[in-house]
Design a protein around this motif. Structure first.
Motif, mmCIF file in Angstrom:
data_model
loop_
_atom_site.group_PDB
_atom_site.id
_atom_site.type_symbol
_atom_site.label_atom_id
_atom_site.label_comp_id
_atom_site.label_asym_id
_atom_site.label_seq_id
_atom_site.Cartn_x
_atom_site.Cartn_y
_atom_site.Cartn_z
ATOM 1 N N ILE A 39 14.033 106.298 10.047
ATOM 2 C CA ILE A 39 15.216 106.249 9.179
ATOM 3 C C ILE A 39 15.302 107.568 8.424
ATOM 4 C CG2 ILE A 39 16.297 105.099 7.200
ATOM 5 C CD1 ILE A 39 14.637 102.586 7.974
ATOM 6 N N VAL A 40 16.469 108.197 8.467
ATOM 7 C CA VAL A 40 16.732 109.346 7.602
ATOM 8 C C VAL A 40 17.751 108.882 6.568
ATOM 9 C CG1 VAL A 40 17.569 111.712 7.445
ATOM 10 C CG2 VAL A 40 16.236 111.008 9.439
ATOM 11 N N ALA A 124 17.469 122.431 9.482
ATOM 12 C CA ALA A 124 16.345 121.482 9.523
ATOM 13 C C ALA A 124 16.834 120.052 9.339
ATOM 14 C CB ALA A 124 15.323 121.829 8.438
ATOM 15 N N VAL A 125 17.835 119.859 8.484
ATOM 16 C CA VAL A 125 18.400 118.514 8.265
ATOM 17 C C VAL A 125 19.143 118.050 9.517
ATOM 18 C CG1 VAL A 125 20.035 117.148 6.896
ATOM 19 C CG2 VAL A 125 18.538 118.813 5.762
ATOM 20 N N ILE A 126 19.973 118.923 10.098
ATOM 21 C CA ILE A 126 20.710 118.569 11.320
ATOM 22 C C ILE A 126 19.720 118.205 12.436
ATOM 23 C CG2 ILE A 126 22.267 119.437 13.129
ATOM 24 C CD1 ILE A 126 23.534 121.235 10.895
ATOM 25 N N ASN A 127 18.661 119.011 12.573
ATOM 26 C CA ASN A 127 17.665 118.748 13.628
ATOM 27 C C ASN A 127 16.942 117.428 13.399
ATOM 28 O OD1 ASN A 127 18.356 121.204 14.703
ATOM 29 N ND2 ASN A 127 16.549 122.298 13.991
ATOM 30 N N LYS A 128 16.651 117.110 12.123
ATOM 31 C CA LYS A 128 15.960 115.850 11.818
ATOM 32 C C LYS A 128 16.852 114.659 12.167
ATOM 33 C CE LYS A 128 12.478 113.509 10.157
ATOM 34 N NZ LYS A 128 11.166 113.569 10.831
ATOM 35 N N LEU A 129 18.126 114.746 11.802
ATOM 36 C CA LEU A 129 19.077 113.674 12.128
ATOM 37 C C LEU A 129 19.209 113.513 13.642
ATOM 38 C CD1 LEU A 129 21.878 114.589 9.551
ATOM 39 C CD2 LEU A 129 20.438 112.563 9.426
ATOM 40 N N ALA A 130 19.145 114.625 14.368
ATOM 41 C CA ALA A 130 19.333 114.598 15.823
ATOM 42 C C ALA A 130 18.052 114.240 16.575
ATOM 43 C CB ALA A 130 19.840 115.966 16.297
ATOM 44 N N HIS A 131 16.912 114.202 15.891
ATOM 45 C CA HIS A 131 15.621 113.965 16.539
ATOM 46 C C HIS A 131 15.588 112.576 17.198
ATOM 47 C CE1 HIS A 131 11.275 113.462 17.049
ATOM 48 N NE2 HIS A 131 11.171 114.775 16.896
ATOM 49 N N VAL A 137 20.560 106.390 10.349
ATOM 50 C CA VAL A 137 20.863 107.302 9.246
ATOM 51 C C VAL A 137 21.549 106.461 8.174
ATOM 52 C CG1 VAL A 137 22.179 109.316 8.506
ATOM 53 C CG2 VAL A 137 21.041 109.314 10.745
ATOM 54 N N SER A 138 20.860 106.287 7.052
ATOM 55 C CA SER A 138 21.393 105.418 6.001
ATOM 56 C C SER A 138 21.883 106.247 4.815
ATOM 57 C CB SER A 138 20.345 104.390 5.568
ATOM 58 O OG SER A 138 19.131 105.015 5.195
ATOM 59 N N LEU A 139 22.744 105.640 4.020
ATOM 60 C CA LEU A 139 23.467 106.371 2.970
ATOM 61 C C LEU A 139 23.496 105.607 1.652
ATOM 62 C CD1 LEU A 139 26.731 107.050 5.064
ATOM 63 C CD2 LEU A 139 24.878 108.689 4.747
ATOM 64 N N THR A 140 23.183 106.294 0.560
ATOM 65 C CA THR A 140 23.641 105.868 -0.770
ATOM 66 C C THR A 140 24.215 107.128 -1.414
ATOM 67 O OG1 THR A 140 21.329 106.070 -1.548
ATOM 68 C CG2 THR A 140 22.183 103.844 -1.267
ATOM 69 N N ILE A 141 25.509 107.332 -1.222
ATOM 70 C CA ILE A 141 26.171 108.578 -1.653
ATOM 71 C C ILE A 141 27.251 108.293 -2.704
ATOM 72 C CG2 ILE A 141 25.632 109.903 0.429
ATOM 73 C CD1 ILE A 141 28.354 109.151 1.592
ATOM 74 N N THR A 142 27.248 107.082 -3.258
ATOM 75 C CA THR A 142 28.236 106.584 -4.231
ATOM 76 C C THR A 142 29.631 106.525 -3.604
ATOM 77 O OG1 THR A 142 28.983 108.638 -5.310
ATOM 78 C CG2 THR A 142 26.924 107.635 -6.128
ATOM 79 N N GLU A 143 30.503 105.778 -4.250
ATOM 80 C CA GLU A 143 31.855 105.593 -3.704
ATOM 81 C C GLU A 143 32.538 106.940 -3.468
ATOM 82 O OE1 GLU A 143 35.756 102.879 -4.797
ATOM 83 O OE2 GLU A 143 33.741 102.140 -5.207
ATOM 84 N N GLY A 144 32.318 107.901 -4.387
ATOM 85 C CA GLY A 144 32.958 109.211 -4.268
ATOM 86 C C GLY A 144 32.547 109.976 -3.023
ATOM 87 N N GLY A 190 22.259 114.631 25.674
ATOM 88 C CA GLY A 190 22.181 113.400 26.458
ATOM 89 C C GLY A 190 21.381 112.298 25.777
ATOM 90 N N LEU A 191 21.211 112.410 24.455
ATOM 91 C CA LEU A 191 20.514 111.359 23.696
ATOM 92 C C LEU A 191 21.523 110.299 23.253
ATOM 93 C CD1 LEU A 191 18.317 113.604 21.358
ATOM 94 C CD2 LEU A 191 17.479 112.157 23.224
ATOM 95 N N GLY A 192 21.034 109.086 23.018
ATOM 96 C CA GLY A 192 21.916 108.036 22.497
ATOM 97 C C GLY A 192 22.266 108.301 21.037
ATOM 98 N N ALA A 193 23.155 107.497 20.520
ATOM 99 C CA ALA A 193 23.579 107.623 19.121
ATOM 100 C C ALA A 193 22.592 106.904 18.209
ATOM 101 C CB ALA A 193 24.971 107.025 18.952
ATOM 102 N N PHE A 194 22.574 107.319 16.940
ATOM 103 C CA PHE A 194 21.879 106.523 15.920
ATOM 104 C C PHE A 194 22.891 105.623 15.219
ATOM 105 C CE2 PHE A 194 22.281 110.978 14.107
ATOM 106 C CZ PHE A 194 23.343 110.742 13.247
ATOM 107 N N THR A 195 22.378 104.604 14.518
ATOM 108 C CA THR A 195 23.220 103.742 13.689
ATOM 109 C C THR A 195 23.445 104.426 12.346
ATOM 110 O OG1 THR A 195 22.341 101.741 14.712
ATOM 111 C CG2 THR A 195 23.340 101.490 12.541
#
Length: 506
Positions: A39-40, A124-131, A137-144, A190-195
């Motif tokens: 999980i990122v 580094a963040v893009i690569n980690k998400l794509a790993h 990939v989960s989010l708490t980024i507030t309504e804004g 050619g990798l699958g998607a993450f949720t």
């Protein structure tokens, strides 16, 4: 947050100092060196650390869950201090759970194993998400952070950060920019998607995330947008745990209770709830083994929470503010306010709710009042009443409209709307103390409410909030009586509440 202690005997919290923890502290019993970040998580705030990271920490105690550790991501320059603290502490932090009866549970959370600070290394963040290890990939980024227009609900293309991200795919600023860049990389490899899993307190948070990401991607790369629509899952979820902002007293408490220094501990209430739609595209943790609940449709659970918890907060917030109370626990500890709240929940909300699997509504309502009364969680009424114009149409006015359509009583909720008018007009409680009114629509609310003395339905002329309530006699008859009583010389909200609870002549 970083307040350092000079006492040389106090060890800093890290993997090594766990061995010195007192026995009453629940420390990670699993081997953190074997945990991988499946999980990122973008937006590591107090709520994430008291909620999702806590659930993962519980799950990691079960062998076979090692692939579900968390790598945190901070997108904002403001996250630099948190990164420094977490890195110094081997990504460990303490969670202090305060029960209403004064009992305290102490846990060291070990589910986060890394934290990436995006402003220093975006790739580094893009690569980690794509790993390939990254499944969610989960989010708490507030309504804004979801970048939608609050009036239309549509994506805001005028945001300068969004314009940057659409035009500079490899130099993102927003969560959408990073997620799109990573999904593009996975598609090309050619990798699958993450949720993509929103953990924010937004109705249909998964649907909102999907709509916004697709709108963003379509503007940047139409083929990518189509691939996301076909491959990425966005489960809706309902989240609940009251988590106040960390204070110096929380740092001091940890030193006293644990004998170690944690520079950014988290304190929260004992109640926690997480209801998740079971729609993931690349596997998921067995969160249900740690107390979460998987369901086919989260909508009725969201409705229950919004109409009972969030509306209940607003009932106490507006009535309590007019009376002169300052916090939720102080307000609900007054027997009259507790009685009023429970009557509102029983008579005006419950008839509109579905019976839900795994939920006893009577126990849920009992628990809500117990949570609100928790003296160890000081929730200010000014925070509760802030942005009422954005909240009340969903929390309270929807219930009023449903009851009117069914010919049911609306008298208890109507007094809350009348109190909101008084609050918006006067800006002070009945003792004459100034109230801190925080609302994007403050000037419109005040302008409409200020005409009440010459037209007792003037506040209801804000049809963007109230719709046609000013034409519904079953509502306006109560509303006029309440407004007249509130605006009478030397009026007292408690006397009006008693009269609404037990109308004379009944």
């Amino acid at each position: 947050m970083t307040q350092h202690h000079t006492n040389a005997l106090v060890k800093g919290l890290n993997q090594e100092s766990l061995a010195y923890m007192p026995s009453h502290v629940d420390t990670p019993s699993y081997d953190r060196s074997k945990v991988k970040a499946g999980i990122v998580h973008i937006g590591v705030g107090g709520f994430h650390r008291a909620h999702q990271a806590m659930y993962i920490n519980e799950l990691l105690k079960t062998p076979g869950s090692e692939q579900w550790g968390i790598c945190g991501v901070g997108l904002l320059e403001a996250n630099r201090g948190l990164r420094d603290v977490l890195k110094q502490q081997d990504y460990l932090y303490t969670l202090t759970v305060r029960h209403p009866n004064g009992t305290i549970d102490n846990t060291v959370i070990g589910s986060m194993i890394d934290f990436l600070f995006a402003p220093e290394n975006k790739q580094a963040v893009i690569n980690k998400l794509a790993h390939p290890d990254t499944k969610i990939v989960s989010l708490t980024i507030t309504e804004g952070g979801y970048n939608f227009n609050p009036v239309t609900g549509e994506f805001d293309y005028a945001n300068p950060d969004i314009i940057n991200d659409i035009n500079n795919p490899n130099d993102p600023i927003t969560a959408f920019g990073y997620i799109a860049a990573a999904l593009k990389l996975r598609k090309e490899q050619g990798l699958g998607a993450f949720t993509v899993q929103s953990c924010d307190n937004i109705q249909h948070n998964g649907n909102v995330t999907r709509k916004m990401l697709l709108a963003f991607a379509a503007e940047q790369d139409a083929a990518l947008s189509e691939w996301i629509a076909a491959n990425v899952m966005f489960p809706n979820a309902m989240v609940d745990r009251i988590t106040p902002v960390s204070k110096q007293s929380d740092i001091d408490y940890v030193v006293d209770a644990y004998g170690v220094s944690d520079e950014w501990p988290i304190t929260c209430e004992s109640f926690t709830q997480w209801v998740i739609e079971d729609s993931f595209c690349d596997g998921r943790p067995n969160w249900d083994n740690a107390g979460a609940q998987f369901v086919k449709d989260v909508t009725p659970f969201e409705t229950m929470k919004i109409r009972l918890l969030n509306a209940g907060h607003s009932v106490l917030g507006l009535l309590g503010s007019v009376h002169g109370y300052g916090t939720i626990d102080e307000t609900v500890s007054d027997p009259l306010f507790a009685k009023y709240l429970r009557a509102f929940m029983d008579k005006e909300v419950t008839p509109n709710l579905e019976q839900l699997e795994g939920i006893d509504l009577e126990i849920y309502k009992d628990t809500l009042i117990e949570r609100f009364a928790n003296p160890n969680i000081k929730d200010s009424l000014s925070r509760i009443c802030s942005e009422s114009a954005a909240k009340l149409p969903k929390f309270l006015i929807a219930t009023i409209n449903e009851n009117l359509a069914q010919g049911r009583d609306v008298s208890l909720a109507t007094l809350v709307i009348a109190a909101w008018c008084f609050y918006s007009d006067k800006g002070e409680d009945e003792q004459g103390n100034t109230l801190e009114v925080i609302d994007a629509m403050q000037s419109e609310l005040h302008e409409a409410a200020a005409k009440t003395t010459t037209d007792n339905l003037a506040f209801l002329s804000l049809t963007s909030l109230f719709g046609d309530l000013n034409t519904q006699s079953a509502f306006t008859s109560h509303y006029k009586n309440n407004v007249d009583a509130l605006y009478a010389p030397a009026s007292k909200i408690k006397a009006i509440m008693k009269n609404v609870l037990e109308p004379k002549g009944n």
